[in-house]
Motif scaffolding. Structure first.
Motif, PDB file in Angstrom:
ATOM      1  N   ALA A 141       0.032   5.755   2.051  1.00  0.00           N
ATOM      2  CA  ALA A 141      -0.349   4.896   0.970  1.00  0.00           C
ATOM      3  C   ALA A 141       0.363   5.515  -0.032  1.00  0.00           C
ATOM      4  CB  ALA A 141      -2.117   5.210   0.663  1.00  0.00           C
ATOM      5  N   ARG A 142       0.643   4.737  -0.994  1.00  0.00           N
ATOM      6  CA  ARG A 142       1.648   5.220  -2.387  1.00  0.00           C
ATOM      7  C   ARG A 142       1.095   4.303  -3.508  1.00  0.00           C
ATOM      8  NH1 ARG A 142       7.570   3.802  -0.474  1.00  0.00           N
ATOM      9  NH2 ARG A 142       8.027   4.387  -2.485  1.00  0.00           N
ATOM     10  N   THR A 143       1.482   4.876  -4.559  1.00  0.00           N
ATOM     11  CA  THR A 143       1.544   4.130  -5.987  1.00  0.00           C
ATOM     12  C   THR A 143       3.031   3.523  -6.140  1.00  0.00           C
ATOM     13  OG1 THR A 143      -0.276   5.391  -6.738  1.00  0.00           O
ATOM     14  CG2 THR A 143       1.067   4.434  -8.263  1.00  0.00           C
ATOM     15  N   ASP A 144       3.282   2.351  -6.338  1.00  0.00           N
ATOM     16  CA  ASP A 144       4.296   1.860  -6.794  1.00  0.00           C
ATOM     17  C   ASP A 144       4.445   1.021  -7.986  1.00  0.00           C
ATOM     18  OD1 ASP A 144       7.397   1.229  -5.518  1.00  0.00           O
ATOM     19  OD2 ASP A 144       6.507  -0.752  -6.013  1.00  0.00           O
ATOM     20  N   GLU A 145       5.218   1.283  -8.982  1.00  0.00           N
ATOM     21  CA  GLU A 145       4.985   0.604 -10.326  1.00  0.00           C
ATOM     22  C   GLU A 145       3.800   0.198 -10.678  1.00  0.00           C
ATOM     23  OE1 GLU A 145       8.039  -0.583 -11.373  1.00  0.00           O
ATOM     24  OE2 GLU A 145       9.173   0.612 -10.235  1.00  0.00           O
ATOM     25  N   GLY A 146       2.725   1.099 -10.493  1.00  0.00           N
ATOM     26  CA  GLY A 146       1.462   1.036 -10.966  1.00  0.00           C
ATOM     27  C   GLY A 146       0.476   0.480 -10.125  1.00  0.00           C
ATOM     28  N   TYR A 147       0.888  -0.137  -8.970  1.00  0.00           N
ATOM     29  CA  TYR A 147       0.241  -0.884  -7.710  1.00  0.00           C
ATOM     30  C   TYR A 147      -0.128  -0.029  -6.689  1.00  0.00           C
ATOM     31  CZ  TYR A 147       1.488  -5.147 -10.231  1.00  0.00           C
ATOM     32  OH  TYR A 147       1.737  -6.097 -11.373  1.00  0.00           O
ATOM     33  N   GLN A 148      -1.306   0.094  -6.198  1.00  0.00           N
ATOM     34  CA  GLN A 148      -1.647   0.926  -5.083  1.00  0.00           C
ATOM     35  C   GLN A 148      -1.344   0.044  -3.790  1.00  0.00           C
ATOM     36  OE1 GLN A 148      -2.766   3.832  -5.546  1.00  0.00           O
ATOM     37  NE2 GLN A 148      -2.240   3.715  -7.715  1.00  0.00           N
ATOM     38  N   PRO A 174       7.030  -9.608  -7.547  1.00  0.00           N
ATOM     39  CA  PRO A 174       7.295 -10.922  -8.133  1.00  0.00           C
ATOM     40  C   PRO A 174       5.793 -11.534  -8.141  1.00  0.00           C
ATOM     41  CG  PRO A 174       8.006 -10.721  -5.899  1.00  0.00           C
ATOM     42  CD  PRO A 174       7.713  -9.311  -6.300  1.00  0.00           C
ATOM     43  N   VAL A 175       6.196 -12.395  -9.055  1.00  0.00           N
ATOM     44  CA  VAL A 175       4.635 -13.569  -9.333  1.00  0.00           C
ATOM     45  C   VAL A 175       5.144 -14.641  -8.229  1.00  0.00           C
ATOM     46  CG1 VAL A 175       3.922 -15.089 -10.520  1.00  0.00           C
ATOM     47  CG2 VAL A 175       4.331 -13.160 -11.717  1.00  0.00           C
ATOM     48  N   TRP A 176       3.985 -14.881  -7.451  1.00  0.00           N
ATOM     49  CA  TRP A 176       4.292 -15.871  -6.303  1.00  0.00           C
ATOM     50  C   TRP A 176       3.757 -17.178  -6.733  1.00  0.00           C
ATOM     51  CZ3 TRP A 176       0.261 -18.163  -2.879  1.00  0.00           C
ATOM     52  CH2 TRP A 176       0.889 -19.094  -1.882  1.00  0.00           C
ATOM     53  N   HIS A 179      11.337 -10.495   2.009  1.00  0.00           N
ATOM     54  CA  HIS A 179      10.197  -9.986   0.906  1.00  0.00           C
ATOM     55  C   HIS A 179       9.245  -9.132   1.749  1.00  0.00           C
ATOM     56  CE1 HIS A 179       7.232 -12.871   2.459  1.00  0.00           C
ATOM     57  NE2 HIS A 179       8.277 -13.788   2.541  1.00  0.00           N
ATOM     58  N   GLY A 180       8.227  -8.632   1.109  1.00  0.00           N
ATOM     59  CA  GLY A 180       7.189  -7.808   1.644  1.00  0.00           C
ATOM     60  C   GLY A 180       6.051  -8.580   1.942  1.00  0.00           C
ATOM     61  N   THR A 181       4.895  -8.280   2.641  1.00  0.00           N
ATOM     62  CA  THR A 181       3.709  -8.891   2.949  1.00  0.00           C
ATOM     63  C   THR A 181       2.610  -7.663   3.050  1.00  0.00           C
ATOM     64  OG1 THR A 181       2.530 -10.297   4.689  1.00  0.00           O
ATOM     65  CG2 THR A 181       4.233  -8.719   5.436  1.00  0.00           C
ATOM     66  N   PRO A 182       1.458  -8.181   2.746  1.00  0.00           N
ATOM     67  CA  PRO A 182       0.300  -7.101   3.213  1.00  0.00           C
ATOM     68  C   PRO A 182      -0.270  -7.479   4.694  1.00  0.00           C
ATOM     69  CG  PRO A 182      -0.345  -9.203   2.164  1.00  0.00           C
ATOM     70  CD  PRO A 182       0.965  -9.291   2.118  1.00  0.00           C
ATOM     71  N   GLU A 183       0.450  -8.235   5.189  1.00  0.00           N
ATOM     72  CA  GLU A 183      -0.115  -8.675   6.911  1.00  0.00           C
ATOM     73  C   GLU A 183       1.004  -7.885   7.536  1.00  0.00           C
ATOM     74  OE1 GLU A 183       0.094 -12.783   7.182  1.00  0.00           O
ATOM     75  OE2 GLU A 183      -1.641 -13.203   5.779  1.00  0.00           O
ATOM     76  N   TRP A 184       0.850  -6.596   7.659  1.00  0.00           N
ATOM     77  CA  TRP A 184       1.626  -5.587   8.331  1.00  0.00           C
ATOM     78  C   TRP A 184       1.524  -6.014  10.094  1.00  0.00           C
ATOM     79  CZ3 TRP A 184      -0.986  -3.056  12.404  1.00  0.00           C
ATOM     80  CH2 TRP A 184      -2.182  -2.970  12.226  1.00  0.00           C
ATOM     81  N   PRO A 244       1.168 -10.589  -9.411  1.00  0.00           N
ATOM     82  CA  PRO A 244       1.743  -9.688  -8.296  1.00  0.00           C
ATOM     83  C   PRO A 244       0.568  -8.779  -7.974  1.00  0.00           C
ATOM     84  CG  PRO A 244       2.822  -9.180 -10.370  1.00  0.00           C
ATOM     85  CD  PRO A 244       2.003 -10.599 -10.596  1.00  0.00           C
ATOM     86  N   GLY A 245       0.790  -8.255  -6.756  1.00  0.00           N
ATOM     87  CA  GLY A 245      -0.153  -6.960  -6.446  1.00  0.00           C
ATOM     88  C   GLY A 245      -0.155  -6.944  -4.914  1.00  0.00           C
ATOM     89  N   PRO A 246      -0.746  -5.907  -4.140  1.00  0.00           N
ATOM     90  CA  PRO A 246      -1.036  -5.674  -2.917  1.00  0.00           C
ATOM     91  C   PRO A 246      -1.229  -6.956  -2.048  1.00  0.00           C
ATOM     92  CG  PRO A 246      -1.830  -3.882  -4.014  1.00  0.00           C
ATOM     93  CD  PRO A 246      -1.731  -5.150  -5.018  1.00  0.00           C
ATOM     94  N   LYS A 247      -1.922  -7.850  -2.340  1.00  0.00           N
ATOM     95  CA  LYS A 247      -2.279  -9.156  -1.946  1.00  0.00           C
ATOM     96  C   LYS A 247      -1.402  -9.936  -1.846  1.00  0.00           C
ATOM     97  CE  LYS A 247      -7.287  -7.708  -1.621  1.00  0.00           C
ATOM     98  NZ  LYS A 247      -8.679  -8.374  -1.979  1.00  0.00           N
ATOM     99  N   SER A 248      -0.300 -10.123  -2.653  1.00  0.00           N
ATOM    100  CA  SER A 248       0.400 -11.242  -2.935  1.00  0.00           C
ATOM    101  C   SER A 248       1.350 -11.551  -1.645  1.00  0.00           C
ATOM    102  CB  SER A 248       1.285 -10.955  -4.185  1.00  0.00           C
ATOM    103  OG  SER A 248       2.590 -11.789  -4.056  1.00  0.00           O
ATOM    104  N   PRO A 249       1.610 -12.905  -1.439  1.00  0.00           N
ATOM    105  CA  PRO A 249       2.289 -13.086  -0.234  1.00  0.00           C
ATOM    106  C   PRO A 249       3.757 -12.649  -0.345  1.00  0.00           C
ATOM    107  CG  PRO A 249       1.059 -14.971  -0.711  1.00  0.00           C
ATOM    108  CD  PRO A 249       0.876 -13.903  -1.932  1.00  0.00           C
TER     109      PRO A 249
END
Length: 263
Positions: A61-68, A142-144, A191-196, A166-171
Motif C-alpha cells: 500500500a502507498r500514497t501517490d499524489e495524494g491518493y491511497q 487521469p480523469v476517465w 494504463h493502470g487498473t484497480p482490478e489486479w 480520478p482515484g483508486p477505483k478509476s478504470p
C-alpha cells in the motif's frame, strides 16, 4: 528385504542385525528427504529482484499524489506476472516497448541486453489490437470519460459522460500513457487498473492494463516519445503480423487537455 543380497549363511546374527539397523536408518533418512521438503515459497517470500526488492515491497500500500493505493495480495499473483528484470527477448533498441499478447507480458527494453517485464491484461475478444505506435502523451491520475460508443453499450456509464474523477477505483488507474500513430490518437492506452486479478487475462476494452504500482513504475521510465510494438508473439512472423492500421476500441473520449505531451 528382497533388494538386499542375502548372505545370511556368511553372517553371524550380530552382523545381520547391524546390517538391518543400518538399512532401517538409511530408509528413515530417505523418508525425511522426501516428505519434509518445504513447498515452493509464495511470491512474497521469493528472493528479491536486484532492481526492485521483494514483491511484497513493490506492491505494498502507498500514497501517490495524494491518493491511497491498496496493497496487491502478491501471494495470489502468478510469480511470472510480478515486475522483474529479464534477458531481453525482443531484440529491439533500448527505450522500446514491446507487448507480447500471447504471454500477457510488456517489455521495456533496457541497455545491456536486459528488459523490465510487466504482467498485463489485454483486450477481450473482439477488442484485440496489434500494431505499432508511439507514446506521445502521458497523465498522472487521469480523469476517465467513457466515449459515446461505450455508453451506448453500457448505459449505466452515462453518469460519467462528463468524466469520472480520478482515484483508486478509476478504470484508468494511477497513470495513462497515450499511443499515437502518424500524429493521431490510436485510442490505445497503457494504463493502470484497480482490478489486479485481471492481470494475465483478456479483460479490457482494447488497451493494456497494469497493476497500479507497475504503471507508476513504467510511467517514471518513459520521459519522451517511445516506440511501441504490440505483437501476437515475439517470433519473426509475429513481427510481420504486427504491422496493422487498425485502431483500438476507444476506452475514453480522448487525450485530456492537461495531459503532458512528450517531445
Amino acid at each position: 528385504m528382497s533388494d538386499i543380497p542375502l548372505f545370511s549363511e556368511r553372517l553371524n546374527r550380530r552382523a545381520f542385525l547391524s546390517a538391518s539397523a543400518l538399512s532401517a536408518a538409511a530408509m528413515a533418512l530417505s523418508a525425511c528427504s522426501t516428505t519434509d521438503v518445504a513447498p515452493p515459497p509464495p511470491v512474497a517470500a521469493a528472493p528479491p529482484d536486484a532492481a526492485f526488492g521483494d514483491a511484497a515491497s513493490m506492491y505494498a500500500a502507498r500514497t501517490d499524489e495524494g491518493y491511497q493505493l491498496p496493497a496487491i495480495p502478491v501471494t495470489k499473483l502468478d510469480p511470472k506476472f510480478v515486475r522483474q528484470v529479464v534477458a531481453d527477448p525482443t531484440g529491439e533498441k533500448p527505450g522500446t516497448i514491446v507487448v507480447d499478447t500471447s504471454e500477457h507480458f510488456l517489455y521495456l527494453v533496457q541497455d545491456g541486453g536486459k528488459a523490465v517485464r510487466y504482467g498485463v491484461s489485454l483486450g477481450k475478444a473482439g477488442f484485440g489490437w496489434t500494431g505499432s505506435a508511439v507514446v506521445q502523451a502521458r497523465k498522472k491520475w487521469p480523469v476517465w470519460t467513457p466515449p459515446p460508443e461505450m455508453i451506448q453499450r453500457r448505459p449505466e456509464l452515462a453518469k460519467y459522460k462528463d468524466g469520472m474523477p480520478p482515484g483508486p477505483k478509476s478504470p484508468l488507474g494511477a497513470r495513462a500513457l497515450y499511443l499515437f500513430r502518424d500524429g493521431k490518437d490510436t485510442m490505445y492506452r497503457l494504463h493502470g487498473t484497480p482490478e489486479w486479478d485481471s492481470i494475465g487475462k483478456n479483460a479490457s476494452s482494447g488497451c493494456v492494463r497494469f497493476m497500479n504500482q507497475d504503471i507508476i513504475d513504467l510511467y517514471s521510465r518513459v520521459n519522451g516519445p517511445a516506440q511501441v510494438f504490440v505483437r501476437p508473439n515475439l517470433s519473426a512472423a509475429g513481427k510481420i503480423m504486427a504491422v496493422s492500421t487498425r485502431t483500438a476500441e476507444p476506452i475514453d473520449a480522448g487525450v485530456p487537455k492537461d495531459a503532458e505531451m512528450l517531445k
